[in-house]
Design a protein around this motif. Structure first.
Motif, short mmCIF file in Angstrom:
data_model
loop_
_atom_site.label_atom_id
_atom_site.label_comp_id
_atom_site.label_asym_id
_atom_site.label_seq_id
_atom_site.Cartn_x
_atom_site.Cartn_y
_atom_site.Cartn_z
N SER A 34 4.33 6.54 7.24
CA SER A 34 5.16 6.18 5.92
C SER A 34 6.37 5.47 6.36
O SER A 34 6.48 4.41 5.42
CB SER A 34 5.36 7.07 4.91
OG SER A 34 3.91 7.66 4.11
N HIS A 62 5.76 3.01 -4.97
CA HIS A 62 6.95 3.26 -5.46
C HIS A 62 7.07 3.64 -6.70
O HIS A 62 6.65 2.86 -7.59
CB HIS A 62 7.85 2.22 -5.09
CG HIS A 62 8.11 1.92 -3.62
ND1 HIS A 62 7.25 1.67 -2.60
CD2 HIS A 62 9.39 1.84 -2.91
CE1 HIS A 62 7.57 1.43 -1.27
NE2 HIS A 62 8.99 1.85 -1.38
N GLY A 90 3.03 -1.33 -6.44
CA GLY A 90 2.29 -1.20 -5.50
C GLY A 90 0.88 -1.68 -5.69
O GLY A 90 0.66 -2.16 -6.83
N ALA A 127 4.68 11.34 1.65
CA ALA A 127 5.57 11.07 0.68
C ALA A 127 7.19 11.41 0.70
O ALA A 127 7.42 12.35 1.75
CB ALA A 127 5.24 11.99 -0.40
N LEU A 174 6.11 2.04 7.71
CA LEU A 174 5.36 1.17 6.78
C LEU A 174 6.44 0.90 5.78
O LEU A 174 6.52 -0.48 5.47
CB LEU A 174 4.18 1.48 5.90
CG LEU A 174 2.96 1.84 6.68
CD1 LEU A 174 1.79 2.64 5.79
CD2 LEU A 174 2.44 0.42 7.31
N ASN A 175 7.41 1.52 5.29
CA ASN A 175 8.22 1.21 4.48
C ASN A 175 9.36 0.56 4.97
O ASN A 175 9.78 -0.37 4.22
CB ASN A 175 8.85 2.79 3.95
CG ASN A 175 9.77 2.56 2.61
OD1 ASN A 175 9.52 1.79 1.75
ND2 ASN A 175 10.69 3.30 2.18
N CYS A 179 -1.78 8.84 -2.83
CA CYS A 179 -1.16 8.89 -4.26
C CYS A 179 -1.66 9.75 -5.25
O CYS A 179 -0.77 10.57 -5.86
CB CYS A 179 -1.11 7.46 -4.55
SG CYS A 179 -0.05 7.25 -5.92
N PRO A 187 2.02 6.75 0.40
CA PRO A 187 0.78 5.85 0.56
C PRO A 187 0.07 5.92 -0.40
O PRO A 187 -0.38 7.02 -1.04
CB PRO A 187 0.18 6.57 1.92
CG PRO A 187 1.43 7.32 2.52
CD PRO A 187 2.10 7.82 1.28
N LYS A 188 -0.85 4.71 -0.59
CA LYS A 188 -1.84 4.75 -1.74
C LYS A 188 -2.85 5.73 -1.58
O LYS A 188 -3.39 6.43 -2.33
CB LYS A 188 -2.32 3.37 -1.85
CG LYS A 188 -3.33 3.06 -2.83
CD LYS A 188 -3.88 1.85 -2.95
CE LYS A 188 -5.17 1.87 -4.02
NZ LYS A 188 -5.73 0.38 -3.92
N ILE A 210 7.92 7.95 -3.00
CA ILE A 210 7.39 6.79 -2.41
C ILE A 210 6.08 7.39 -1.66
O ILE A 210 6.17 8.59 -1.09
CB ILE A 210 8.08 6.23 -1.22
CG1 ILE A 210 9.59 5.66 -2.15
CG2 ILE A 210 7.30 5.21 -0.59
CD1 ILE A 210 10.37 4.84 -0.86
N ASP A 219 0.77 -1.15 0.13
CA ASP A 219 0.07 0.01 0.11
C ASP A 219 0.98 1.28 0.00
O ASP A 219 0.41 2.42 0.10
CB ASP A 219 -0.89 -0.13 1.09
CG ASP A 219 -2.10 -0.78 0.98
OD1 ASP A 219 -2.46 -1.06 -0.38
OD2 ASP A 219 -2.86 -1.36 1.75
N LEU A 220 2.11 1.04 -0.06
CA LEU A 220 3.08 2.30 -0.15
C LEU A 220 3.37 2.21 -1.96
O LEU A 220 4.07 1.31 -2.16
CB LEU A 220 4.22 2.20 0.65
CG LEU A 220 4.28 2.88 1.77
CD1 LEU A 220 5.68 2.82 2.54
CD2 LEU A 220 4.00 4.42 1.97
#
Lengths: 427, 415
Positions: free
Chosen positions: B349, A44, A206, A90, B352-353, A112, A108-109, A106, A41-42
């Motif tokens: 973030s 890239h 992702g 981000a 999670l990363n 995004c 989060p969805k 990068i 859900d991140l």
């Protein structure tokens, strides 16, 4: 009774299966490749731009131009831009190589869509403000002052300078004046020359659903179309002297680089050469590591590697040693090359090297992020995932005779230049 | 942390954690010993790190640690911190038993070869030179820790205070260290990746089950008294520019307020939109960079602020202005709510990363279980989300007091 002297049985590698990305060509010609991973859900992104230092007309323009993009939003200050990215959760990373600039993003969805639109604003219309350029100059000069006091960085700079020469900007060793002479106009010109569709590729991985994909594709479609594709310069490496010495009276250690021009990534001997390089200095059990570190304790680390360009490479060995041990270290490097040239390696060592490389290949494609990076590496040299299978086949096929014959071709002392930066000679 | 795991404790006290991930062909084997540089005697610093090197020099039944791993395409490495020593291997999962065989034998007993010790001493001395002496600002953290801590054994770094401490290590010291700290009851083993809990238990019992446990090493460290007055240290070195380092002692990693401290450091000095960057870099141009962070240590930590002055700025004057801002005026404005949400988002973030790669999850589990137990780090994202503006104001008032200030002026020696 457990016999601890007997190792557990070794199992073979399980077959590799490489996934295929989905690929679209956007209306402006930019290829957009997606590596879907519903568990990630991140999101890239990697945006590759053919805008590296090879394409600059003046020293330092490429690195300066792309590394300050986060300060160049058309309507927001650097602080506001940075704050907004943070709010999206981000991360933006900008790095500049010889051939490519890599913009890594990068996010989060959940954020995004908005975040990618926001990033696109600066990529499409960056504003290189006088104030930002001035601030960055001061930072870059301080960074330059710091790195110019490091022997290893100096040795690395001398190596590329020796190969590329002073005629082209990318060959020159950077000086403070190169930083001071940067202007917003130069940066704007370079950006407009390079950031256009023929030089851009976009990759993402992702949990990207159709709606998100469509949105990102629309953003990328607004990147400038342009019609000028950057052409990588043809570089002919000159004949180098056998030794380059840079004497530093106060150095506590001396940095060593032994280097030579070498084959390209697409050469048919590429994989075989990588096996040879691994033998010499590519892993902890390598000949050089065993000699210089594990047998003598002369260094913390020594390694060999290659820096690849479009149609050739630079192969190098690098280490840092006590000032009194420089001659021994140089001699050891050449002795280990000679042994590889003159004596067949034993099968067990070859097998260890093979397994090490196969393990590295396996790790290099583990997970969609890793795989995407690997895939980008293939695309940079107009290769496909077939090269991965070719690599495995080459490793499995290699024998000790091949290693000896490659050593005779690529590890001849007279082909190497030794670069020494430090208190050498020490007395 | 939201990483699923299962636990099994062996009769000798070794804690086994298994994290299954069947999306990867790989496995990770992590062994963490609850010993770091804070466990060293002040006159024998660098010993834990030297010992980490020595762990690769052969064990009772296996002469060479690395070769069996090379044969299966594995990579391995280790690091020593002030609190722990962490060994890890990433390998094809179907060969996990090789990793367990190797790790168990060196936990059982080392070969204790004098020649190998001498070589590793030389290697570590070269590492000391490379990281601490042969680069500008190489001794900065060494000086800073020694200055901030009065007694607590975070005064020195894992690399050691001086080269002579490494030179003076004897084999007897190595043996004592091993039998005191490298016992199963002082270790955590994590196996992650394409493995199954029940199978891992069988293998771990087979290889580790018969290793005798040791006594529990004491963790009674010298402590620092609460700081009463601000401290200042000035050093001059051959470096290209001045640096300012400021530290305020804070609680350990398990302090309930740790999450608030961490977010406070982000608010003040992470990124260009942080409070200190906006004020002192963008507006006043006193510094070219400024950043804040926390040291997440098992013992008392440090809230750190570092800054590089702009050209022509006197560091002492710049520090005075910084102090005025930190101690004399309200730091935060009415936008604190927005900024706090911003740093929380970024923090989420990052967490999670960090958990995307299987081997990273394995490391996080291993370190967490060593510090206390993994459950103490459950729902870290929620813990960060729960920090309020009131928490930030409370801890900033408590922490950022002039009497708690430790300022290091690291000045460039003029020719």
């Amino acid at each position: 009774m457990l016999d601890r002297t007997i190792a557990p049985p070794i199992h073979d590698f399980e077959p590799f299966v490489l996934p295929q990305p989905s690929s679209v060509q956007l209306p402006n010609g930019i290829p957009f490749k997606l590596f879907i991973n519903p568990h990630l859900d991140l999101i890239h992104f990697i945006i590759r731009v053919k805008a590296g230092v090879f394409f600059e007309k003046q020293k330092n323009v490429a690195a300066f131009c792309y590394s300050i993009l986060s300060e160049c939003h058309p309507s927001l200050s650097a602080n506001e831009f940075d704050g907004k990215l943070d709010y999206f959760g981000a991360t933006l990373n900008l790095s500049v190589g010889f051939e490519y600039v890599t913009i890594s993003f990068i996010v989060p969805k959940t954020n995004c869509k908005n975040a990618f639109s926001f990033l696109s604003e600066v990529l499409i219309s960056p504003s290189f403000k006088e104030e930002s350029v001035k601030k960055q100059k001061e930072i870059k000069i301080k960074n330059w002052e710091y790195s110019s006091l490091k022997t290893d960085i100096r040795a690395n700079r001398l190596m590329y300078n020796a190969f590329f020469g002073n005629e082209k900007p990318y060959g020159k060793i950077i000086e403070i004046s190169d930083i001071q002479s940067i202007t917003p106009e130069l940066l704007t010109e370079f950006y407009h020359d390079t950031f256009s569709a023929p030089n851009i590729k976009v990759y993402a991985t992702g949990n990207i659903d159709d709606e998100l994909e469509k949105h990102i594709a629309t953003c990328i479609s607004h990147f400038p179309a342009g019609n000028r594709s950057m052409t990588t310069p043809q570089i002919i490496f000159p004949k180098l002297p056998p030794k380059i010495v840079d004497y530093w009276e106060n150095a506590m250690q001396t940095s060593l680089v032994l280097c030579r021009p070498c084959l390209s990534y697409t050469d048919q001997e590429y994989f075989d050469f990588e096996i040879l390089s691994t033998f010499l200095g590519g892993y902890f059990g390598s000949r050089l590591m065993q000699n210089l570190r594990e047998k003598n304790g002369y260094t913390y680390s020594v390694n060999s590697a290659s820096s690849y360009f479009a149609d050739q490479s630079v192969f190098f060995i690098e280490t840092e040693v006590n000032n009194d041990n420089v001659d021994y270290a140089i001699e050891a490097c050449f002795t280990e090359m000679k042994i590889l040239r003159e004596q067949l390696a034993d099968e067990e060592e070859l097998n260890n090297v093979k397994q090490f490389i196969l393990g590295s290949l396996m790790r290099s494609i583990d997970g969609t992020i890793q795989y995407m990076k690997k895939y980008i590496g293939w695309e940079d040299y107009a290769m496909t995932e077939q090269s991965f299978y070719d690599g495995i086949a080459a490793v499995q096929k290699a024998d000790v005779q091949l290693i000896e014959s490659l050593a005779n071709k690529y590890l001849k002392e007279e082909d190497f230049t030794t670069i020494v930066v430090g208190k050498y000679p020490s007395k | 942390m939201s990483v699923p795991f299962q636990r099994h404790v062996l009769s000798n006290g070794l804690r086994l954690i298994v994290h299954e991930d069947h999306t990867t062909p790989l496995a990770s084997c992590n062994v963490v010993y609850n010993v770091g540089s804070r466990d060293e005697h002040p006159n024998h610093t660098g010993l834990a790190h030297l010992f980490e090197h020595y762990m690769f020099c052969g064990s009772r039944n296996i002469g060479n640690y690395d070769k069996p791993l090379q044969k299966i395409g594995a990579i391995n490495n280790a690091y020593t911190s002030q609190d722990i020593t962490h060994y890890y291997i990433v390998l094809p999962a179907n060969n996990i038993e090789t990793a367990l065989w190797l790790e168990s034998d060196r936990m059982l007993e080392l070969a204790f070869n004098q020649k190998e010790l001498d070589i590793q001493k030389s290697v570590v001395i070269e590492e000391f030179k490379e990281t601490s002496l042969n680069r500008p600002f190489g001794d900065l953290w060494c000086l800073f820790n020694d200055f901030v801590y009065e007694n607590y054994p975070y005064k020195w770094l894992p690399i050691g205070k001086e080269i002579s401490h490494i030179q003076n290590v004897t084999m007897d010291m190595m043996k004592d260290f091993f039998y005191k700290y490298y016992r199963p009851n002082n270790a955590v083993l994590v196996v992650s990746g394409n493995v199954y809990f029940t199978e891992v238990i069988q293998l771990v019992e087979k290889w580790f089950g018969s290793i005798p446990q040791g006594s529990s090493p004491s963790k009674n460290f010298s402590v620092d008294e609460p700081q009463e007055t601000a401290k200042v240290l000035e050093v001059k070195r051959k470096v290209p520019y001045d640096m300012l380092m400021k530290g305020w002692k804070m609680g350990p990693r398990l302090d309930p307020d740790f999450y608030a401290y961490d977010l406070l450091s982000d608010l003040l000095g992470t990124g260009q939109s942080s409070y200190l960057y906006e004020k002192f870099v963008t507006e006043q141009h006193l510094f070219t960079d400024i950043s804040a962070s926390v040291t997440a240590t098992n013992g008392p930590g440090i809230f750190v602020l570092s800054a590089r002055p702009a050209d022509g700025i006197n560091l002492v004057d710049a520090n005075r202005q910084l102090n005025d801002y930190l101690y004399q005026t309200p730091i935060f404005d009415d936008k604190l709510d927005y900024h706090l949400q911003k740093v929380k988002n970024r923090c989420e973030s990052c967490l999670l990363n960090n958990e995307i790669k299987m081997e990273n999850r394995s490391s996080i589990l291993a370190v967490s279980e060593t510090i206390s137990k993994i459950e103490d780090f459950d729902n870290e994202i929620e813990q960060y989300r729960d920090v309020t503006t009131d928490d930030v104001l409370r801890i900033s008032r408590f922490l950022l007091q002039e009497k708690n200030d430790n300022t290091l002026f690291y000045l460039a020696e003029k020719d």
